[in-house]
Design an enzyme around this catalytic site. Sequence first.
Site, PDB file in Angstrom:
ATOM      1  N   GLU A 162       0.907  -1.222   0.151  1.00 25.45           N
ATOM      2  CA  GLU A 162       0.083  -0.031  -0.032  1.00 25.45           C
ATOM      3  C   GLU A 162       0.718   1.310  -0.123  1.00 25.45           C
ATOM      4  O   GLU A 162       2.010   1.357   0.660  1.00 25.45           O
ATOM      5  CB  GLU A 162      -0.895   0.081   1.382  1.00 25.45           C
ATOM      6  CG  GLU A 162      -1.939  -1.233   1.205  1.00 25.45           C
ATOM      7  CD  GLU A 162      -2.903  -1.072   2.415  1.00 25.45           C
ATOM      8  OE1 GLU A 162      -2.965  -0.157   3.190  1.00 25.45           O
ATOM      9  OE2 GLU A 162      -3.781  -1.639   2.323  1.00 25.45           O
ATOM     10  N   HIS A 170      -8.364   1.219   1.585  1.00 24.94           N
ATOM     11  CA  HIS A 170      -7.909   1.271   3.117  1.00 24.94           C
ATOM     12  C   HIS A 170      -8.953   2.228   3.631  1.00 24.94           C
ATOM     13  O   HIS A 170      -8.707   2.959   4.599  1.00 24.94           O
ATOM     14  CB  HIS A 170      -6.710   1.252   3.501  1.00 24.94           C
ATOM     15  CG  HIS A 170      -6.207   0.641   4.829  1.00 24.94           C
ATOM     16  ND1 HIS A 170      -5.095   0.131   4.862  1.00 24.94           N
ATOM     17  CD2 HIS A 170      -6.908   0.486   5.832  1.00 24.94           C
ATOM     18  CE1 HIS A 170      -4.844  -0.470   6.043  1.00 24.94           C
ATOM     19  NE2 HIS A 170      -6.177  -0.230   6.664  1.00 24.94           N
TER      20      HIS A 170
END
Length: 525
Positions: free
Chosen positions: A260, A278
Site C-alpha cells: 500500500e 483502506h
Amino acid sequence: MPKVLISDKMDPKAAEIFRARGIEVDEITGKTPDELKAIIGEYDGLAIRSATKVTKDILDSATNLKVIGRAGIGVDNVDIPYASSRGVVVMNTPFGNSITTAEHAIALMFALARQLPEADASTQAGKWEKSKFMGVELTSKTLGLIGAGNIGSIVAERARGLRMKVIAYDPFLTEERAIEMGVEKVDLDTLLGRADFITLHTPLTDQTRNILSKENLAKTKKGIRIINCARGGLVDEAALKEGLDSGHIAGAALDVFVAEPAKESPLFGTPNFISTPHLGASTTEAQVNVAIQVAEQMSDFLLSGGVTNALNMPSLSAEEAPRLKPYMALAEKIGSLVGQLAHGALSSVAIETEGAAAELNQKPITGAVLAGLMGAYSDSVNMVNAPFLAKERGLDVREVRHDREGDYHTLVRVTVRTDKGERSVAGTLFGDNKPRLVELFGIQMEADLIGHMLYVVNEDQPGFIGRLGSLLGEKGVNIGTFHLGRRQAGGEAILLLSVDGTMDKAFLDTVRALPGVKTAMALEF
C-alpha cells in the site's frame, strides 16, 4: 506543564482535551523528517496518525519525549523496539474504529452480492443492462468469519440481523463465547467448505499470513465471495486472481493490500472484483473517537502515570517494576512457547506460581503469560491488552499460587487446554535471573529460550542425533545450544536447539522426512 505535539491531521477534539487537562499542545502537521527532528526535542508527548514516521533518527532527537500516542491501530510507522530502549511509551487506540470497520465489511458484502459498482458504472454509461446484473440475497446464506474478536463479533451481530447463518473460526473462541455471539464455532476447513461469504477480521501474523492461500481457496465452495477489511497479506492475491478468472470465486472485495498504497495490482480490472483504498476506519465518527481516546490516554500518562493500551509497557508501579521484570520475562517466554506449540482451539489457561514468584503481584505475571501466548496468534499484543483480548474471546484464565516449596526457588507453570487435550510448560529463573525452561509437556528438560529454535519430537532410537546433525551440517545450519529430554528409554523424545538464522519450510520438510521424526517446528523468541 507537559507539552505535546500533534504532528498529523487529527480531529480538533484531541487538542481541546489536552488543553482542558492543563497540557500545552502544538498542532504542527506536514513537517519533513528533518523539520520534525529540529523541533521534537521540546516535547514530552507526540500524537500521530499514519503519516509521521517515528524513526531512530527522530527518537534520537526527541530528548524529552516520554510517550507516543497513535490515533488508530497500526503502529508500523513507529520504531517500537528503539522507542522502548529510549524509555518512550508507545500507545495506540485499538478499539476506536471497530464499528466503522465492521460496517465497511458489511457494505462490501452487499456490494458483492448485488454487483453494485458494475451496475452503477453501466447505468451511468447510458446502458440499461438489468438482466446482466443478477445478484444473490444475503438472507439464509452462510457467512464465515475468520477472526471473532471485537470487529468480528460486530460483523456477526449485523449479519445475524440480516438473517444470515454465521460460522466462525478463531483459535481463542470458546464454545461459551460462540453461543453468546450466536455463531457456530468451526475449524478452518469446515468454514472453507460451508461458507457462501468469507470475511476476515484477524491481524497479520506468521500464523495468519496467506490464511486464504491457493490451497485453502481451492477448498471453498464454487461461488464463494470474499471480503477483507483487516490486513493485506491474509489473502494470496495471485491465487485470488486465478479464482476470479476461473469462476470458482464469484466475487471478492479488498480494502487492504499486501503493498500500500496499491496504485497498481493484477486484480484491478478483474470482473467481480471491488477495491477500496483502506477505508475501514474512514468515517467522521471513527476519527473523532480515536482522537479523543489518544488524547485522554496520553494525558493520563503525562499527568498521573496511568497506562492504557501501551504496546511496550505493562501497567506497573515504579516500585514493583524492577523486582517483577525478570519474572515477567520468564512468564512471557513460557507463554510464547506453549502458544507456539499448543495445537487446537484454546479454551482455558492456568498460570501457577510457586516459591518467590508466588509472593509477587500476579497480574503482571499473568499479563506477561497471556502476551506471550496470544502473541503467537495476534499482533500488537502486550501485557496491558492481552487480558482484555483473552476475555473478549471467552478464554478462561485461572491464577493459582502455591505456598509449597518445590525443586526450584521459583517456578511458573502454564497449562493450556485445547480441544486436543492439555499442554503444560514450566520454567524458572537461574542465579543470573535468566529465564530457563525446566519442563515441557511432562518431560524434564532444561533449555534457554532464545532467538531461532528448532523443536523436534522423535522416537528415542540410536543414531537419530547423528542423522540430524549431519543434515544440519549439509544445510549450513549452525547450532547455538542443544537440549534433549525423553519420557523413557526408547519412547518419545524432545529436542530443542537454537540456530543462527531462520528456518524455511523446505528445511523443516527435510527434518520431518528423517526416520523417527514425529514433529518438527521452527520457534521464535
